[in-house]
Write an enzyme that holds these catalytic residues in place. Structure first.
Site, PDB file in Angstrom:
ATOM      1  N   ARG A 118      -1.597   9.584   8.573  1.00  0.00           N
ATOM      2  CA  ARG A 118      -1.453   8.170   8.914  1.00  0.00           C
ATOM      3  C   ARG A 118      -0.963   7.346   7.732  1.00  0.00           C
ATOM      4  O   ARG A 118      -1.470   7.466   6.621  1.00  0.00           O
ATOM      5  CB  ARG A 118      -2.799   7.609   9.397  1.00  0.00           C
ATOM      6  CG  ARG A 118      -2.765   6.109   9.665  1.00  0.00           C
ATOM      7  CD  ARG A 118      -4.094   5.610  10.193  1.00  0.00           C
ATOM      8  NE  ARG A 118      -5.173   5.736   9.239  1.00  0.00           N
ATOM      9  CZ  ARG A 118      -5.472   4.830   8.313  1.00  0.00           C
ATOM     10  NH1 ARG A 118      -4.748   3.735   8.187  1.00  0.00           N
ATOM     11  NH2 ARG A 118      -6.493   5.021   7.500  1.00  0.00           N
TER      12      ARG A 118
ATOM     13  N   GLU B 264       0.839  -1.198   0.000  1.00  0.00           N
ATOM     14  CA  GLU B 264       0.000   0.000   0.000  1.00  0.00           C
ATOM     15  C   GLU B 264       0.873   1.246   0.000  1.00  0.00           C
ATOM     16  O   GLU B 264       2.092   1.174   0.169  1.00  0.00           O
ATOM     17  CB  GLU B 264      -0.963  -0.007   1.198  1.00  0.00           C
ATOM     18  CG  GLU B 264      -2.028  -1.085   1.081  1.00  0.00           C
ATOM     19  CD  GLU B 264      -3.087  -1.001   2.160  1.00  0.00           C
ATOM     20  OE1 GLU B 264      -3.023  -0.084   2.993  1.00  0.00           O
ATOM     21  OE2 GLU B 264      -3.988  -1.862   2.171  1.00  0.00           O
TER      22      GLU B 264
END
Length: 519
Positions: free
Chosen positions: A362, A110
């Protein structure tokens, strides 16, 4: 009286319940039924260094780099190191995960990760299966209070002693506990477009604020770049894992939009990708996700595939229109490394807490990991003292407090959502934020004086105003906070943390440098 009352039933709340000593009496309070919440919607998985060529130090470095020089370096080290150990333990204990032919976890890639380290379950059903596992693990340990709205934290002699709640019939009661834990999740429902559950409306922020706790990093809201958007409406999240498997962001002509923006292209940090997509929508038109070259899309992403088909889109043949939506809150109630807040007896874990591990932005798939790690740490801290078994009953209806010096006149929730999206959303201007706070001033109220539905409105407005105050105070752009009048980070703001409580605002500084944990 219970030993522990947990407000919220997602990954953080249930991991805490699972990890507490068996002889403790535990109450779990949820606003809706047990399965409602953001955890069940999580598609991307859990990040952890599990492969032979990965290390917690590498995961920590990626986390710090994505944080825009704002994460707490010591807490990030805890997250990466203990997270790897916890996930290995849970998988050995029966936590479901997608495995290869050798029984090893299939690790996904990711955005902003330097290694493939994302553990998935059921393809894109990681959160759903994690919740099923935790519910099974805790079913015999907890007393559930479903469809109970948390109205106000009870404070006596400077200590939190429980929470005032209301059930579906409107009956109020106080759930008393030696330890009260906020695990209420996120704030996505404060915005018009969001990937979040219907219960994620920032209640925990307001509960903590009215109790007198300190909150930090509230200006940092992460907008997920790819929410399926049809007819101007959010129609479900499309996980970052889809881009990790090769999907491209393109315009209506099929031209990639990230080529001139960031060297990591579609896998750049989320704040970069979200702003690029939003600007393209505003200036040039719609943005699409091209996932047609992912050969096993239906098997790899069954939930996303089903959602697309339910909206009459075939993702293996058509472009998917996407736009950013409110997704995750990096800020929250200030805690130490074990979840303790500034109020004795009150704790916070999961998204409602500000541990400092996410900084201003994040890293993908660190959210479930944070819930697991810091819930386990809080259980360890609480478990150090001898447990005193509680009585699984709630007290009679609570009495009224003295009347508030200010009066809350109510709020149009849809209008508040629109205003939040336009002023405290992806692109922020100081004048608009100031006007927002004139319309929705940050005030404290004697919550018990109001009907339940009005208290819910107070919580929504308070959480919104807290974010707007922090966004106005931070006069730079960093991570998920972007000011159009100051579009770059400023050196004087590096490491500075805005704290807000009923007593006012203050600035502090945290350790953020990678070298501080890598030496």
């Amino acid at each position: 009286m219970f030993d522990v009352c947990i407000i919220g039933g997602g990954v953080a709340g249930l991991m805490l319940a699972r990890s507490l000593p068996d002889h403790y009496s535990i109450a779990v309070v949820t606003k809706e039924h047990a399965g409602t919440g953001n955890t069940s919607l999580a598609q991307g998985g859990i990040a952890a260094s599990l492969s032979f060529d990965d290390r917690p130090e590498s995961h920590a470095t990626d986390t710090l780099l994505a944080s825009a020089d704002h994460a707490d370096a010591e807490r990030v080290e805890i997250l990466a190191t203990e997270g790897s150990a916890i996930l290995k333990h849970l998988m050995a204990q029966g936590l479901p995960f997608d495995a290869d032919e050798f029984g090893l976890p299939k690790l996904g890639m990711e955005g902003a990760h330097s290694k493939r380290r994302i553990v998935h379950a059921g393809g894109d059903q990681s959160g759903k299966l994690l919740m099923q596992y935790l519910r099974e693990e805790t079913s015999a340990k907890i007393t559930r209070f479903v469809f109970h709205q948390a109205l106000e934290l009870m404070i006596g002699n400077g200590r939190c002693t429980g929470v005032l709640v209301s059930d579906r019939s409107g009956k109020r009661s106080v759930i008393k506990a030696r330890h009260t834990v906020l695990a209420t999740g996120g704030i996505g429902q404060l915005y018009r477009e969001t990937s979040n559950s219907s219960v994620a409306a920032g209640d925990g922020l307001s509960l903590a604020y009215h109790a007198g706790a300190v909150l930090e990093d509230l200006e940092f809201v992460q907008f997920h770049p790819t929410v399926l958007t049809l007819g101007g409406k959010s129609c479900g999240l499309i996980s970052e894992a889809v881009r990790g498997e090769g999907a491209l962001l393109v315009n209506k002509d099929g031209k990639r939009i990230m080529e001139a923006i960031h060297p990591l292209l579609e896998l750049a940090p989320r704040d970069v990708v979200a702003r690029a997509i939003e600007r393209h929508w505003q200036n040039e038109g719609p943005v699409y996700l091209d996932a047609r070259k992912i050969s096993n899309f239906k098997e790899r992403f069954p939930s996303i595939y089903e959602n697309c088909r339910n909206h009459a889109i075939e993702p293996t043949e058509e472009l998917l229109p996407v736009r950013p939506g409110a997704h995750f809150h990096m800020g929250g109630v200030r805690t130490d490394s074990y979840g303790q807040t500034s109020i004795p007896g009150l704790y916070a874990v999961g998204e409602v807490a500000c541990t400092g591990v996410h900084g201003a932005n994040r890293l993908a798939s660190n959210s479930l990991l944070e819930g697991l790690v810091f819930a386990a740490r809080l259980a360890e801290w609480i478990g150090r003292e001898p447990g005193r078994p509680g009585i699984n009953t709630s007290s009679p209806q609570a009495g009224k407090m003295a009347s508030s010096t200010t009066y809350f006149q109510g709020v149009d929730e849809n209008q508040l959502k629109r205003n939040m999206t336009e002023t405290a959303g992806i692109l922020r201007a100081p004048e608009a934020l100031a006007n927002f706070l004139q319309a929705y001033p940050l005030k404290a109220y004697a919550l018990k004086d109001y009907p339940d539905h009005v208290i819910a409105q107070i919580h929504r407005q308070t959480a919104s105003s807290l974010i707007a105050v922090a966004a106005l105070l931070r006069q730079e752009s960093r991570g998920g906070h972007y000011r159009v009048d100051a579009p770059e980070p400023k050196a004087e703001w590096a490491g500075k943390v805005i704290g807000i409580s009923k007593s006012g605002t203050h600035l502090s500084r945290r350790k953020t440098m990678i070298k501080e944990i890598m030496l």
